[in-house]
Design a protein around this motif. Sequence first.
Motif, mmCIF file in Angstrom:
data_model
loop_
_atom_site.group_PDB
_atom_site.id
_atom_site.type_symbol
_atom_site.label_atom_id
_atom_site.label_comp_id
_atom_site.label_asym_id
_atom_site.label_seq_id
_atom_site.Cartn_x
_atom_site.Cartn_y
_atom_site.Cartn_z
ATOM 1 N N TRP A 186 55.121 11.679 48.723
ATOM 2 C CA TRP A 186 54.092 12.178 49.600
ATOM 3 C C TRP A 186 54.569 11.576 50.893
ATOM 4 N N ALA A 188 48.194 10.323 44.384
ATOM 5 C CA ALA A 188 49.872 10.767 44.135
ATOM 6 C C ALA A 188 50.445 9.595 43.500
ATOM 7 N N LEU A 197 51.037 19.079 46.027
ATOM 8 C CA LEU A 197 52.516 18.231 45.794
ATOM 9 C C LEU A 197 52.900 18.667 44.118
#
Length: 282
Positions: free
Chosen positions: A247, A240, A274
């Motif tokens: 996140w 991420a 995401l």
Amino acid sequence: MSDRAAQSEAFERLGERIAAALERIAPPSAPPVDWTAAPAYVWDGAAARPVPAIEAPALDQLRGIDRQKDTVVGNVARLAAGHAAHDMLLWGARGMGKSALVRAASRAAAADSGGDLALVQVAPHALASLPTLFSALEGVSRNFLVYLDDLGFADGDSAGPRQLRSWLEGGVEARPVNVRLAVTSNLRSLVPKRLSDQDDPVNPRDALDDLQALSDRFGLSVGFHAASQDDYLAIVAAYADSLGLAWDASEALEWSRRRGARSGRTAWQFVTELAGRAGRAF
């Protein structure tokens, strides 16, 4: 011209027309593959298809498997350099980066060696054609990591495991010196073990020893295990953060609970979620 001669000539002309028609509809023969031109290939049992790039995460994104990563990366680097290297069995928990590590290590070694290594993935149905592949690779001035992903053998298949053992070591069709094998599997022995395997009244351990003999042929047997909570969150962070995605740890853990697993694959699926929410593509 007699009737018989005319008939013979007519049949001959018909045969020529049929042969020409068959030649027109037959697919052209595949050109010989250049084993020095691409970073990777897919072998389908009869021919190879070059792959222009190896798709894999960066090595520093593979978290929670540091020991396994050091072992595999070092071995593949030695193969790329033309030094002594092992055949590898990567076994264990699903989704913990076995296949990704093989690809990532191969890409890194190829870059560091100036292209002296290529990855050759063997299609699942093409195991029996390995001697043909070995023959094609032998003598090529390049090193090759032949990759069999998610390999397993069905109950009762004794020929497949014995062939693989022979190719790894000792057989007349063993892989050439510029080739090493990388096999991934969920099973350490590559074949399912059952309680009945221990019930032979004559030699109780023969069946188990026969299974173990295959995994013993690999110079490196590298185990992968389910991720701890901390390792799982570290994997999410590696993916991420590199994509600039915000996140939340509690949401990441809830995602893993719904999936029933903490693994690199689960982490990547969460990061994909995401990215989709954020309108990102990758």
